[in-house]
Enzyme design. Structure first.
Site, mmCIF file in Angstrom:
data_model
loop_
_atom_site.group_PDB
_atom_site.id
_atom_site.type_symbol
_atom_site.label_atom_id
_atom_site.label_comp_id
_atom_site.label_asym_id
_atom_site.label_seq_id
_atom_site.Cartn_x
_atom_site.Cartn_y
_atom_site.Cartn_z
ATOM 1 N N THR A 143 0.619 -1.316 -0.309
ATOM 2 C CA THR A 143 0.062 -0.223 -0.201
ATOM 3 C C THR A 143 0.977 1.203 -0.140
ATOM 4 O O THR A 143 -0.109 2.442 0.295
ATOM 5 C CB THR A 143 -0.558 0.094 1.106
ATOM 6 O OG1 THR A 143 -0.261 -0.756 2.785
ATOM 7 C CG2 THR A 143 -1.916 -0.868 1.174
ATOM 8 N N SER A 145 3.266 4.587 0.540
ATOM 9 C CA SER A 145 3.377 5.464 1.866
ATOM 10 C C SER A 145 3.075 6.948 1.191
ATOM 11 O O SER A 145 2.813 7.503 -0.219
ATOM 12 C CB SER A 145 4.800 5.934 2.597
ATOM 13 O OG SER A 145 5.574 6.572 0.826
ATOM 14 N N VAL A 184 16.432 13.202 1.472
ATOM 15 C CA VAL A 184 16.120 13.648 0.093
ATOM 16 C C VAL A 184 15.655 14.694 -0.795
ATOM 17 O O VAL A 184 16.035 15.136 -2.252
ATOM 18 C CB VAL A 184 16.473 12.366 -0.859
ATOM 19 C CG1 VAL A 184 16.295 11.774 -1.851
ATOM 20 C CG2 VAL A 184 17.470 11.667 0.202
ATOM 21 N N GLY A 186 13.596 16.889 -0.378
ATOM 22 C CA GLY A 186 14.001 18.956 0.090
ATOM 23 C C GLY A 186 14.745 19.273 -0.184
ATOM 24 O O GLY A 186 14.918 20.342 -1.221
ATOM 25 N N LEU A 187 15.717 18.589 -0.483
ATOM 26 C CA LEU A 187 17.311 18.915 -0.754
ATOM 27 C C LEU A 187 17.345 18.919 -2.330
ATOM 28 O O LEU A 187 17.824 20.114 -2.936
ATOM 29 C CB LEU A 187 18.652 17.613 -0.867
ATOM 30 C CG LEU A 187 20.255 18.844 -1.072
ATOM 31 C CD1 LEU A 187 20.446 19.868 -0.865
ATOM 32 C CD2 LEU A 187 20.622 16.826 -0.996
ATOM 33 N N GLU A 188 16.878 17.583 -2.944
ATOM 34 C CA GLU A 188 16.475 17.631 -5.200
ATOM 35 C C GLU A 188 15.676 19.135 -4.763
ATOM 36 O O GLU A 188 15.853 19.845 -5.673
ATOM 37 C CB GLU A 188 15.924 16.616 -5.089
ATOM 38 C CG GLU A 188 16.506 14.974 -5.123
ATOM 39 C CD GLU A 188 16.949 14.128 -5.607
ATOM 40 O OE1 GLU A 188 17.284 13.003 -6.097
ATOM 41 O OE2 GLU A 188 15.393 14.042 -6.063
ATOM 42 N N HIS A 447 42.471 6.935 -18.161
ATOM 43 C CA HIS A 447 42.235 8.427 -18.433
ATOM 44 C C HIS A 447 42.037 9.550 -19.466
ATOM 45 O O HIS A 447 41.880 9.114 -20.179
ATOM 46 C CB HIS A 447 43.872 8.622 -18.500
ATOM 47 C CG HIS A 447 44.607 9.526 -18.022
ATOM 48 N ND1 HIS A 447 44.652 10.891 -16.912
ATOM 49 C CD2 HIS A 447 44.658 10.687 -18.785
ATOM 50 C CE1 HIS A 447 44.973 11.844 -17.107
ATOM 51 N NE2 HIS A 447 45.611 12.033 -18.058
#
Length: 482
Positions: A143, A145, A184, A186-188, A447
């Site tokens: 179900t 969240s 996660v 909020g920051l994004e 490289h």
């Protein structure tokens, strides 16, 4: 279906999100009698309000940011003009396209396998869905969240309080937004909106920004994001109130200093709540934890030997799409096989944050290793002087890699830096294979690439582990002799 009708099935799955869809496919391999029950609309959290629309917003923000920093490369731009309506039109259009793929998939499944309505347990084998009673031999709870928002904030702010779901229905970008929650989501969103010209302040109760658990990287993360974003962290109190069409956010830190700032909206990114409170779980007798989540085995998804299985974000284990898909596969497969519930291996942990710089955690985190009492060493590299990172002008952050003392086995890593979404995959694959640090060093490194920074960290880790040096015939990239 008729009023007060009874439907019988072998496996009933509550929730048609990522975990539920995966469970449906897995259960169908063992029985044709499968019923998928959805209380809302089809389309996963990821497609509608999570992974995909947020990355669409971030992509627009990245484009604006690259134009803004172009002068450092000797490239002149006439100025950055962000058309908020055009930005959000693309976000909504592409979001709807992704959602459409998911909806089409579910709606092409047999009609007798689908039911719309809220399911509630009557007992361990029976669900009430509207006027229909569903009698199932096995049941999968998938179900999901929902955002957790303080009720006092809802009452105080009304429609001026929003969650991430609301952002992706905007017709235009707002002038200002207070973002509460430094995880996660909020920051994004805070960084993306900031780069698109929205006045933003990010608020948090701790000094932790993002999901990193390594103390050194936590401190570096705070330093890096404070340099770009208006941040208020380590707050004792966050008290928003509404004045007309404005939200006033009043905060006080641990020292008692008070700050007030006005915004058009408050975006609450304050965590999520598992959708278990309206399921009638008390009617089943199944064991539950303090949060009300059924106690289950993460390798079988089964609840205490009962014909009930749990999968996806509802269990609050690792709320990520690929984890939800795996859990759905395990839960659906074992529901189909019941009572022969089989232990299924889990993939190596992998989490990515699409901030700039990006964040990745692969394998065991620093905190998990400490908690488990594992004896480990750390290898470090800073990206500030790493060649390819400087070439791109993305030379921020650091990578820490962890190896087991005595065996040299690679255990995990935490990273803040460029290309973390790609490096994180390589590192998670190494954990899952059981690679040693030496085996990783024996792999090719081109490289100039960001991955050379990983090699630097691995070499330092190999030296710290102080393992016997393999013979030259067995080793392609040995560390120094001791």
């Amino acid at each position: 279906m008729t009023t007060n009708s009874i439907v019988e099935t072998d496996v009933a799955i509550i929730g048609a999100g990522t975990a539920g869809m995966s469970a449906y496919r897995a259960a169908l391999e063992h029985t044709p009698r499968v019923l998928l029950i959805e209380s809302g609309v089809y389309g996963t959290t990821c497609a509608r309000v999570g992974c995909m629309p947020s990355k669409l917003l971030i992509a627009a923000a990245d484009a604006a940011h690259m134009m803004a920093i172009a002068p450092q490369f000797g490239v002149s731009a006439s100025g950055v003009n962000v058309d908020g309506r055009a930005v959000m039109a693309r976000v909504r259009s592409e979001r709807d396209r992704f959602v459409g793929f998911v909806v089409d998939t579910v709606e092409h499944w047999p009609a007798e396998h689908r039911m719309l309505g809220h399911a509630r347990f009557i007992d361990q084998h029976t669900l009430q869905v509207g006027d229909t009673q569903v009698r199932a031999q096995r049941i999968v709870i998938a179900t999901g969240s929902r955002p957790a928002v303080p009720e006092a904030w809802r009452q105080a702010l009304g429609e001026r309080l929003i969650i991430n779901d609301d952002v992706f229905d905007w017709q235009d970008l707002p002038r200002s937004v207070a973002v509460v929650g430094t995880g996660v989501i909020g920051l994004e969103l805070a960084q993306a909106l900031h780069r698109l010209g929205v006045r933003v302040r990010l608020y948090g109760r701790s000094e932790r920004v993002g999901p990193l658990t390594d103390p050194e990287l936590q401190a570096l993360s705070l330093e890096v994001f404070t340099h770009e974003l208006p941040l208020s962290v380590n707050l004792a109190h966050i008290e928003p109130r509404r004045e007309g069409d404005r939200v006033i956010v009043r905060t006080s830190n641990r020292a008692g200093d008070v700050h007030e700032e006005a915004f058009d909206w408050l975006l609450a990114a304050t965590g999520r709540t598992p959708n278990v409170d309206q399921l009638g779980l008390e009617n089943t007798g199944m064991p539950r934890d303090a949060r009300g989540i059924p106690i289950h085995d993460r390798h079988t998804a089964q609840v205490a030997g009962l014909p009930i299985f749990v999968a996806g974000d509802v269990n609050e284990d690792r709320p990520l799409l690929h984890e939800a898909a795996d859990e759905g596969r395990i839960a659906g497969g074992n529901a189909g096989l019941y009572p022969d519930a089989r232990l299924r291996p889990r993939r190596a942990p992998l989490a990515v944050v699409f901030s700039e710089p990006q964040i990745a955690l692969a394998g065991a985190s620093h905190a998990e290793l400490r908690s488990a009492g594992i004896d480990f060493e750390v290898g470090r590299v800073s990206f500030s002087d790493q060649g390819r990172s400087r070439v791109m002008g993305r030379n921020q952050g650091a990578l820490h890699v962890y190896g087991e003392v005595g065996t040299g086995r690679f255990l995990g890593a935490e990273m803040l830096g460029p290309a973390a979404e790609h490096l994180g995959h390589l590192l998670a694959w190494s954990v899952q294979r059981g690679d040693t640090v030496q085996q990783m060093l024996d792999s090719p490194f081109y490289h100039p690439v960001v991955e050379e920074g990983l090699r630097t960290a691995l070499r330092q880790l190999q030296t710290a582990l102080r393992l016997p040096r393999p013979s030259d015939e067995e080793c392609l990239d040995c560390g120094p002799k001791f």
